[in-house]
Design an enzyme around this catalytic site. Structure first.
Site, PDB file in Angstrom:
ATOM      1  N   ARG A  40      -3.266   8.975  -5.541  1.00 47.97           N
ATOM      2  CA  ARG A  40      -3.888   8.233  -6.702  1.00 47.97           C
ATOM      3  C   ARG A  40      -4.079   8.717  -8.158  1.00 47.97           C
ATOM      4  O   ARG A  40      -4.381   9.717  -8.018  1.00 47.97           O
ATOM      5  CB  ARG A  40      -5.363   7.641  -6.166  1.00 47.97           C
ATOM      6  CG  ARG A  40      -6.305   6.721  -7.162  1.00 47.97           C
ATOM      7  CD  ARG A  40      -6.032   5.482  -6.438  1.00 47.97           C
ATOM      8  NE  ARG A  40      -6.970   4.359  -6.975  1.00 47.97           N
ATOM      9  CZ  ARG A  40      -7.971   3.694  -6.491  1.00 47.97           C
ATOM     10  NH1 ARG A  40      -8.313   4.015  -5.197  1.00 47.97           N
ATOM     11  NH2 ARG A  40      -8.452   3.075  -7.050  1.00 47.97           N
ATOM     12  N   GLU A  44      -0.590   4.536  -8.176  1.00 51.27           N
ATOM     13  CA  GLU A  44      -0.416   5.575  -7.014  1.00 51.27           C
ATOM     14  C   GLU A  44       1.160   6.234  -7.463  1.00 51.27           C
ATOM     15  O   GLU A  44       2.107   5.342  -7.738  1.00 51.27           O
ATOM     16  CB  GLU A  44      -0.128   4.901  -5.847  1.00 51.27           C
ATOM     17  CG  GLU A  44      -0.251   5.923  -4.762  1.00 51.27           C
ATOM     18  CD  GLU A  44      -1.656   6.274  -3.932  1.00 51.27           C
ATOM     19  OE1 GLU A  44      -2.745   5.480  -4.493  1.00 51.27           O
ATOM     20  OE2 GLU A  44      -1.642   6.550  -2.803  1.00 51.27           O
ATOM     21  N   ARG A  59      -7.695  11.429  -7.628  1.00 50.04           N
ATOM     22  CA  ARG A  59      -8.829  10.815  -6.836  1.00 50.04           C
ATOM     23  C   ARG A  59      -9.815  11.454  -6.983  1.00 50.04           C
ATOM     24  O   ARG A  59     -11.369  11.179  -6.936  1.00 50.04           O
ATOM     25  CB  ARG A  59      -8.358  10.430  -5.940  1.00 50.04           C
ATOM     26  CG  ARG A  59      -9.316   9.742  -4.749  1.00 50.04           C
ATOM     27  CD  ARG A  59      -8.553   8.929  -3.727  1.00 50.04           C
ATOM     28  NE  ARG A  59      -9.482   8.824  -2.313  1.00 50.04           N
ATOM     29  CZ  ARG A  59      -9.205   7.880  -1.338  1.00 50.04           C
ATOM     30  NH1 ARG A  59      -7.992   7.645  -1.556  1.00 50.04           N
ATOM     31  NH2 ARG A  59     -10.206   7.661  -0.720  1.00 50.04           N
ATOM     32  N   LYS A  96       0.853  -1.265   0.213  1.00 52.62           N
ATOM     33  CA  LYS A  96      -0.036   0.059   0.084  1.00 52.62           C
ATOM     34  C   LYS A  96       0.647   1.057   0.000  1.00 52.62           C
ATOM     35  O   LYS A  96       1.741   1.371   0.810  1.00 52.62           O
ATOM     36  CB  LYS A  96      -0.970   0.053   1.098  1.00 52.62           C
ATOM     37  CG  LYS A  96      -2.022   1.106   1.108  1.00 52.62           C
ATOM     38  CD  LYS A  96      -2.818   1.134   2.319  1.00 52.62           C
ATOM     39  CE  LYS A  96      -4.028   2.197   2.144  1.00 52.62           C
ATOM     40  NZ  LYS A  96      -3.635   3.645   2.077  1.00 52.62           N
TER      41      LYS A  96
END
Ligand code: AMP
Length: 588
Positions: free
Chosen positions: A265, A310, A280, A260
């Site tokens: 994003r 990302e 995003r 992660k």
């Protein structure tokens, strides 16, 4: 189908502005949608949201206060300093326009042309002209066009035109309210909102959904396809309180744990050599990342594709990911070249949504990941998220520990089940995040929308002492308070706060906010800014409205909240939801 005259439209805006009830807003809008021309239904949707285009198009209003004042000065014949003074007294540019401008002969007719009665389309076109004029002499064109529009409208129309032009129209109407209104207008109830919402999630264009609904009915809406250069709403991850719950929630035997990343994003749309990047929040951020655009052209081997991943700041010398704060310094309009060198980025891919004319949203995760691996030539600039696929939670935990040692935020566990589709705009149990904060005693972090502030005292006088923070209630489309946040800020952050939040300040409770008398703040903000907050636990509270239970007169609150950081990339509707907080409360 009738053309809506602007006067009627603004009367409706006034009614919307004067209510706090989402149902009433939807009902006012739906009566408008019932008999409206195809040419205007999309425009009404955008204008009600205070916009003139879908969010992803780079066509935004937001004239400076100075320009708006100059236009009012031209339209009213008053001097600039008189307008400035009125603005200082009244505060709201709309009220200033409405008060100072009177009906008179329009000397700027050449700038804003229309025939007959002023319609919604006329005003919309005028505003588009203001937004799209650029280059030499554009300032004069913008000012005079706005002045002309202001003269032609009536008092109430002037109020809304000025606010729209300055980008400060805040009716409190949300996307969901519009979708509800469309469903009620065309089908008599909210029942078809889900289908409309799906179309919206894959197109991000509410005007388009409305227009298709009107011309081709629900069948047309259901047939809407994803398209290059129209961003798709990002899929979001769920959370659990106990690590073991990952296994209970993800139904497939195998779980794929991916690294992660805590960056930005970015959804990539590649159409041959033409590459666009969306954040995003669905804004076009292409111009901020010219290096990523070049690298996509170079390393992505397929012609037309939509990718999800990302962007991370990266220290190539030491092979280390940089923090989110470092990456945020690339958020700029100017000096892009310089900062591209200073803060290089690495794009970490984790999904594919479309390949050469074909949607991949309804393919399961293993298929999408397999496809993704064939599309990209990995390099130091673009790579796929590393992962471990296993049915054994201990192995997943081991991978999580490895990620933490690499200074990553944690893992995202993904279901490998047959129905592990990409849920555009959805937060689903097929993706579960597990972050390092979760394993400390002060467990969860929440992303909360700021809706109010309390005046500071003592050392904090002149700035805010605390912020009133709210969760998003998705089902109701409202913001419910959960925390009064006063710790964790540096002196500098505190001092800058009034200025940073200034453009969200309003003089009454925001339309979608639910606040008890006890928590009423000194200043109100329209939900715009999101903060990440760390707390110790969720408790019942008689003063916060999150998941309010009328019988017990109790909601939920976050104890010992502490500011972690601003979450610029999140829109208020992407704040932690009431439902999530209820889950956190139950899981404690
Ligand atoms: P949060 O922002 O805490 O709600 O966490 C969800 C976010 O994690 C997503 O919106 C992505 O921006 C980000 N993310 C980072 N790595 C991944 C990954 N491998 N898969 C999915 N999302 C990821």
């Amino acid at each position: 189908m009738i053309k809506i005259n602007f006067e009627d439209f603004t009367r409706m805006l006034e009614r919307i502005e004067n209510t706090n009830s989402q149902n009433e807003m939807a009902s006012i809008l739906s009566s408008l949608f019932k008999d409206i021309s195809t040419e205007e239904i999309d425009k009404v949707c955008y204008l009600a949201l205070g916009r003139i285009a879908p969010q992803y198009e780079d066509i935004v209003l937001g004239l400076s206060e100075k320009t708006a004042q100059a236009a009012i000065s031209l339209a009213s014949g008053s001097s600039k300093s008189e307008v400035k003074e009125e603005t200082r007294d009244i505060g709201d540019i709309g009220e200033v326009a409405s008060k100072m401008i009177k009906n008179r002969e329009n000397p700027f007719k050449d700038y804003f042309d229309y025939t007959g009665e002023l319609s919604v389309k006329n005003i919309f076109d005028g505003l588009r002209k203001i937004a799209s004029t650029s280059g030499k002499g554009s300032q004069e064109i913008k000012t005079k066009t706005l002045a002309s529009m202001l003269i032609e409208a009536d008092d109430i129309g002037r109020k809304y035109i000025a606010r729209l032009a300055e980008g400060t129209m805040r009716l409190g109407v949300g996307d969901i309210t519009i979708l509800n209104a469309l469903s009620v207008a065309f089908f008599g109830s909210k029942l078809r909102k889900t289908e409309l919402e799906h179309a919206y999630n894959i197109s991000s264009d509410i005007g388009l959904v409305a227009k298709v609904l009107q011309t081709d009915g629900i069948k047309g809406v259901n047939e809407l396809k994803i398209t290059l250069n129209r961003p798709i709403k990002s899929m979001l991850a769920q959370r659990v309180s106990n690590f073991e719950d990952i296994k209970n929630k993800i139904k497939s035997r195998d779980i794929s744990a991916e690294e992660k990343f805590d960056g930005e994003r970015i959804q990539v749309h590649k159409d041959g050599e033409n590459v666009k990047l969306y954040s995003r929040r669905l804004t076009d951020v292409t111009s901020q990342f010219p290096d990523l655009v070049e690298n996509i052209r170079k390393y992505v081997k397929v012609k037309r594709v939509i990718l999800d991943g990302e962007a991370m700041a990266y220290d190539f010398e030491n092979d280390l990911f940089g923090s989110f704060q470092i990456l945020m310094r690339r958020r700029r309009k100017y000096d892009v070249k310089e900062y591209r060198k200073k803060i290089p980025i690495r794009y970490m891919l984790f999904d594919v949504l479309y390949v050469d004319g074909e949607s991949f949203l309804n393919r399961n995760y293993p298929e999408r990941r397999d496809k993704l691996e064939t599309l990209v030539e990995e390099s130091k600039y673009i790579a796929l998220a590393n992962r471990r696929v296993s049915s054994d939670l201990d192995a997943i935990d081991e991978f999580f520990q490895e990620c933490i040692t690499k200074n990553l935020e944690g893992i995202v566990c993904k279901s490998c089940a047959k129905d592990s589709y990409y849920r555009a705009g959805g937060r689903d149990w097929t993706w579960i995040k597990w972050k390092k904060e979760y394993i400390s005693k002060l467990s969860d972090t929440l992303d909360l929308a700021i809706i109010g502030a309390y005046a500071g005292r003592g050392r904090r006088s002149g700035t805010y002492g605390a912020l009133l923070c709210a969760a998003y209630n998705y089902a109701e489309d409202t913001f419910e308070t959960v925390s009064k946040l006063g710790t964790g800020f540096s002196d500098e952050q505190l001092a800058n706060m009034p200025e940073e939040l200034a453009d969200a300040r309003i003089d009454k409770i925001p339309a979608r906010a639910v606040v008890t008398k006890e928590m009423e703040p000194d200043f109100w903000f329209t939900p715009k800014y999101v903060v990440e907050v760390l707390g110790s636990e969720i408790t019942r509270s008689p003063v916060h409205t999150c998941n309010w239970k009328e019988e017990q007169k109790q909601g939920l609150a976050l104890r010992f909240p502490r500011f972690i950081r601003w979450r610029e990339e999140k829109s208020p509707e992407q704040a932690t939801t009431t439902e999530e907080i209820v889950q956190m409360y139950k899981g404690q």
